[in-house]
Design an enzyme around this catalytic site. Structure first.
Site, PDB file in Angstrom:
ATOM      1  N   HIS A 241      12.444  19.277  38.981  1.00 11.10           N
ATOM      2  CA  HIS A 241      13.096  17.429  38.453  1.00 11.10           C
ATOM      3  C   HIS A 241      13.434  17.231  40.625  1.00 11.10           C
ATOM      4  O   HIS A 241      14.359  16.564  40.227  1.00 11.10           O
ATOM      5  CB  HIS A 241      13.905  16.721  37.378  1.00 11.10           C
ATOM      6  CG  HIS A 241      13.575  17.220  36.500  1.00 11.10           C
ATOM      7  ND1 HIS A 241      14.472  16.346  35.638  1.00 11.10           N
ATOM      8  CD2 HIS A 241      11.995  16.413  35.711  1.00 11.10           C
ATOM      9  CE1 HIS A 241      14.255  16.773  34.163  1.00 11.10           C
ATOM     10  NE2 HIS A 241      12.600  16.679  34.465  1.00 11.10           N
ATOM     11  N   HIS A 352       5.277  15.249  26.437  1.00  9.49           N
ATOM     12  CA  HIS A 352       6.218  14.258  25.693  1.00  9.49           C
ATOM     13  C   HIS A 352       5.697  13.320  25.289  1.00  9.49           C
ATOM     14  O   HIS A 352       4.089  12.140  25.856  1.00  9.49           O
ATOM     15  CB  HIS A 352       7.617  13.808  26.637  1.00  9.49           C
ATOM     16  CG  HIS A 352       6.932  13.689  28.041  1.00  9.49           C
ATOM     17  ND1 HIS A 352       7.060  11.887  28.212  1.00  9.49           N
ATOM     18  CD2 HIS A 352       6.941  14.539  29.288  1.00  9.49           C
ATOM     19  CE1 HIS A 352       6.048  11.831  29.730  1.00  9.49           C
ATOM     20  NE2 HIS A 352       6.694  13.244  30.152  1.00  9.49           N
ATOM     21  N   HIS A 359       9.471   9.218  29.274  1.00  4.15           N
ATOM     22  CA  HIS A 359      10.571   9.832  27.751  1.00  4.15           C
ATOM     23  C   HIS A 359      10.209   9.274  27.122  1.00  4.15           C
ATOM     24  O   HIS A 359      11.316   8.633  26.609  1.00  4.15           O
ATOM     25  CB  HIS A 359      11.225  11.646  28.167  1.00  4.15           C
ATOM     26  CG  HIS A 359      10.483  11.800  29.292  1.00  4.15           C
ATOM     27  ND1 HIS A 359      11.461  12.755  30.052  1.00  4.15           N
ATOM     28  CD2 HIS A 359       9.573  12.553  30.319  1.00  4.15           C
ATOM     29  CE1 HIS A 359      10.946  13.642  30.677  1.00  4.15           C
ATOM     30  NE2 HIS A 359      10.046  13.089  30.981  1.00  4.15           N
TER      31      HIS A 359
HETATM   32  N1  GLY Z   1       8.354  12.309  35.320  1.00  9.22           N
HETATM   33  C1  GLY Z   1       9.028  13.034  34.129  1.00  9.22           C
HETATM   34  C2  GLY Z   1       8.248  14.057  33.440  1.00  9.22           C
HETATM   35  O1  GLY Z   1       7.134  14.226  33.436  1.00  9.22           O
HETATM   36  O2  GLY Z   1       8.281  14.411  32.153  1.00  9.22           O
HETATM   37 MN    MN Z   2       5.515  13.615  32.126  1.00  8.35          MN
END
Ligand code: GLY
Ligand code: MN
Ligand code: MN
Length: 437
Positions: A241, A352, A359
């Protein structure tokens, strides 16, 4: 665009799922202070927006199934000519009715006087406890104020039930309009990633590449990224992140960009990894091709009837095989998979749910079992390999390589549709695009 009719249909569907003699309370997102009197850009709470389309803070939605005088009630800020000069237009309770279809609406300042009366005599309250602690306390105060009048015949609600369970199941399945918006969002993000590939050169700072991406979002009508854009050059690509985006991009390094625009409250989420100078080295290409093979296999596994974990498991299998072929993982294959040896290099899941939240909401298991994929669900497939620059166990030439490839996938009755397919992802296609400045 989500129409007023669609917002109304969502409320009706939720009301049908609610128990008899119940009430649902959903609060708007609070404004958040950045420093002193400066706020972060306001983003409405996704649940609240899903049911109302209403953008203002300090608002509360109340649904009361079967209420003769109307089921859809809103509390919101009153009109205020003086504040509106400073902060802009407010719909006010009248606007909540005329523009958003509320059956009845009240000033938020009157909520203490009105909400206890709506709660009184209801058996069950649907509410997302814990999301807004200040509002939780208000709600308890209102319930207690009803309890205090028990001897006068007032009955407080007996049951509090998590609203999320009902509402998030609805949000998990995207309507055709939602699918269209999400496809457009992914197309805009794809264009932004292509722009970044074409503009990238050694010496540019990560945040400058971020600005190029976000420029493209805005020019295409998206006001915000769906999450903090990640632009990580070299070993920064190994930080999952990474949002500092402050380093210069170096000749010979890869750069990992994970960025997606938000369009009309729907997210896109794309990652591409490419060489800063336009040419993959032999080592970079070898690792890249393993990630790509695993990602393609993961997408292949996104089909109706497969369960949620299958795409993930496929990516684990392909990455374990690939790392063994490269001599990065050593040992017996099944044992490496069972002991999770791959986790030193691939430490997150393959994806996800994707929707209004990057998310997104929705259960991944139903009755303790992985849920089966169904048409209308949207998910990401985003395997990666990250070889820490400090990993003394692997040959030096691999260290500091961080690669992720991420696409957005809509499950359809016949196979899957890759919403973000417009960004190249083979090493050949990436190099060709980068050469074509
Ligand atoms: N950008 C956050 C993820 O890929 O889960
Ligand atoms: Mn993602
Ligand atoms: Mn992402």
């Amino acid at each position: 665009m989500i129409t007023r009719q669609e917002f109304a249909r969502r409320r009706e569907t939720l009301i049908e799922l609610m128990a008899e003699n119940s009430i649902a309370i959903i609060t708007a997102a609070p404004e958040r202070v950045r420093n002193r009197d400066v706020h972060y850009p306001y983003r409405q709470d996704s649940d609240f927006y899903y049911l109302t389309g209403f953008q203002e803070p300090e608002s509360v939605l109340v649904l009361v199934p079967g209420r003769a005088q109307g089921q859809f009630l809103m509390f919101c800020r009153d009109r205020n000519p003086e504040r509106e000069i400073w902060d802009g237009y407010r719909a006010g309770p009248e606007g909540a009715c005329s523009e958003y279809g509320a059956d009845d609406a009240f000033p938020i300042d009157d909520i203490d006087d009105i909400l206890p009366g709506l709660l009184e005599g209801r058996d069950r309250v649907y509410y997302a406890m814990g999301k807004d602690p200040a509002f939780d306390r208000h709600l308890m105060d209102w319930v207690n104020s009803i309890r205090a009048r028990a001897r006068a015949g007032a009955t407080p609600p007996g049951e509090f039930v998590d609203l999320d369970h009902l509402l998030h199941e609805l949000r998990l399945f995207k309507s055709s309009t939602e699918q269209k918006i999400m496809r457009t969002a992914a197309e805009i993000s794809a264009r932004a990633h292509r722009r970044a590939m074409q503009i990238c050169r050694p010496g540019l700072f990560e945040y400058q590449l971020q600005a190029e991406i976000e420029h493209e979002f805005a020019m295409a009508g998206s006001r915000f990224p769906a999450y903090g854009s990640i632009v990580g050059g070299g070993a920064n690509g190994c930080i999952l992140h990474y949002v500092e985006n402050s380093a210069p991009l170096k000749d010979g390094d890869l750069v990992l960009i994970d960025a997606g625009c938000e369009l009309q409250h729907y997210a896109s989420d794309i990652t591409r990894t490419f060489p800063v100078n336009g040419k993959f080295s032999a080592e970079q290409k070898a690792v890249y091709d393993v990630v790509l093979q695993s990602q393609l296999a993961g997408i292949e596994a996104c089909k109706v009837g497969n369960h949620w974990n299958e795409p993930h498991q496929v990516t684990v299998d392909v990455i374990t095989d690939g790392l063994m072929d490269l001599g990065i993982l050593k040992g017996e294959r099944n044992e490496l998979i069972e002991t999770g040896a791959y986790r030193d290099f691939y430490m997150h899941r393959a994806g996800h749910w994707l929707g209004m939240d990057v998310h997104d909401v929705g259960d991944y298991k139903v009755h303790e079992e992985w849920r089966v994929l169904e048409p209308g669900m949207v998910m990401t497939v985003e395997p990666g390999i990250y070889i820490s620059p400090d990993n003394q166990q692997v040959d030096e030439r691999w260290r500091g390589i961080g690669i992720r490839i991420e696409d957005d996938v809509l499950i359809k009755s016949k196979g899957a549709s890759v919403l973000s397919k417009d960004v190249p992802k083979t090493t050949r296609d990436i190099e060709a695009l980068m050469a074509d400045k």
